[in-house]
Design a protein around this motif. Structure first.
Motif, PDB file in Angstrom:
ATOM      1  N   ASN A   1      23.807 -11.254 -61.896  1.00  0.00           N
ATOM      2  CA  ASN A   1      23.825 -11.458 -60.507  1.00  0.00           C
ATOM      3  C   ASN A   1      22.475 -12.183 -59.741  1.00  0.00           C
ATOM      4  O   ASN A   1      22.757 -12.706 -58.787  1.00  0.00           O
TER       5      ASN A   1
ATOM      6  N   PHE B   1      31.069 -18.187 -57.181  1.00  0.00           N
ATOM      7  CA  PHE B   1      29.997 -17.082 -57.710  1.00  0.00           C
ATOM      8  C   PHE B   1      30.521 -15.856 -57.758  1.00  0.00           C
ATOM      9  O   PHE B   1      30.115 -15.035 -58.553  1.00  0.00           O
TER      10      PHE B   1
ATOM     11  N   ARG C   1      23.404 -15.862 -60.139  1.00  0.00           N
ATOM     12  CA  ARG C   1      24.372 -16.230 -59.353  1.00  0.00           C
ATOM     13  C   ARG C   1      23.755 -16.509 -57.788  1.00  0.00           C
ATOM     14  O   ARG C   1      24.089 -17.425 -57.173  1.00  0.00           O
TER      15      ARG C   1
ATOM     16  N   VAL D   1      32.012 -15.423 -61.161  1.00  0.00           N
ATOM     17  CA  VAL D   1      30.871 -15.470 -62.106  1.00  0.00           C
ATOM     18  C   VAL D   1      30.501 -13.789 -62.279  1.00  0.00           C
ATOM     19  O   VAL D   1      30.527 -13.325 -63.507  1.00  0.00           O
ATOM     20  N   ILE D   2      30.352 -13.161 -61.357  1.00  0.00           N
ATOM     21  CA  ILE D   2      30.002 -11.714 -61.609  1.00  0.00           C
ATOM     22  C   ILE D   2      31.226 -10.936 -61.972  1.00  0.00           C
ATOM     23  O   ILE D   2      31.121 -10.018 -62.849  1.00  0.00           O
TER      24      ILE D   2
END
Length: 176
Positions: free
Chosen positions: A124, A150, A127, A153-154
Motif C-alpha cells: 500500500n 493502483f 502503491r 496492485v492492492i
C-alpha cells in the motif's frame, strides 16, 4: 442434505462474523479520531510515503487539512495528491483477515495473517508512492493509475495472498 453444506456454511459464517466484528471495530476506531483530522494509522502511512519519496529524490512535505480529515502531499513544489482514510487499505485488509481466519488452521493462521499484514502495508505504501510519482510527472495517466492500475496492485496482492493461503496452508493435508 444440510449436512453436506455444513463445512461451507461454517466457513461462510466465520467469515461474516469476523468481517463484521473487524468492520465495526474499525468504525469505532475512526469515530474516536473524528475531531483530530486524519486517523493515526492513515497518517503513519502518509509519513512512510513521504519518507520513501524523499529517499528516491521526490522531495515531499505533508500538509494537514484537519477539518476535512486529509493530508496533502506536496511533491517537488507542487500539490499532487491527498491522503484520506480510504487510502489506507484497511477495508481490503479486513477482507484479507476475515477470509484467512474463515479457513482457520491454528497458529499458522496468526503467522500468515501477520506476514500478510506486513506485505499489504508495504504494497500500500509503495502503491501511494507510485501514484504520487505518476501524478507528479505523468499527469495524463493519473486518473487511469488512480482508478485502475493502483487498485489492481492492492487487490491483486490480496488475491495472491489468499491463493497462497488456500493452496499451501488451508487445504494442505495435515497428514502429508
Amino acid at each position: 442434505m444440510l449436512k453436506d453444506f455444513k463445512p461451507v456454511l461454517g466457513i461462510l459464517l466465520r467469515f461474516i462474523i469476523i468481517y463484521l466484528v473487524l468492520l465495526f471495530g474499525y468504525q469505532f476506531y475512526l469515530n474516536s479520531f473524528k475531531a483530530q483530522g486524519l486517523d493515526p494509522y492513515s497518517r503513519l502511512i502518509a509519513d512512510h510515503v513521504m519518507f520513501i519519496q524523499n529517499l528516491i529524490n521526490y522531495p515531499t512535505q505533508l500538509y494537514d487539512d484537519i477539518p476535512n480529515e486529509q493530508v496533502y502531499f506536496y511533491v517537488k513544489k507542487e500539490y499532487v495528491t491527498r491522503m484520506v482514510e480510504g487510502c489506507n487499505a484497511v477495508s481490503v485488509i479486513i477482507l484479507f483477515v476475515s477470509f484467512v481466519f474463515a479457513f482457520y488452521k491454528g497458529t499458522k493462521t496468526f503467522i500468515f495473517v501477520g506476514a500478510g499484514l506486513v506485505a499489504l502495508y508495504i504494497m500500500n505504501v509503495l502503491r501511494i508512492v507510485g501514484l504520487n510519482v505518476v501524478t507528479r510527472d505523468y499527469q495524463q495517466y493519473s486518473k487511469m493509475a488512480h482508478d485502475y492500475l493502483f487498485p489492481a496492485v492492492i487487490y491483486g496482492s490480496v488475491v495472491i495472498l489468499w491463493l497462497v493461503w488456500i493452496k499451501f496452508f488451508a487445504l494442505k493435508n495435515e497428514n502429508s
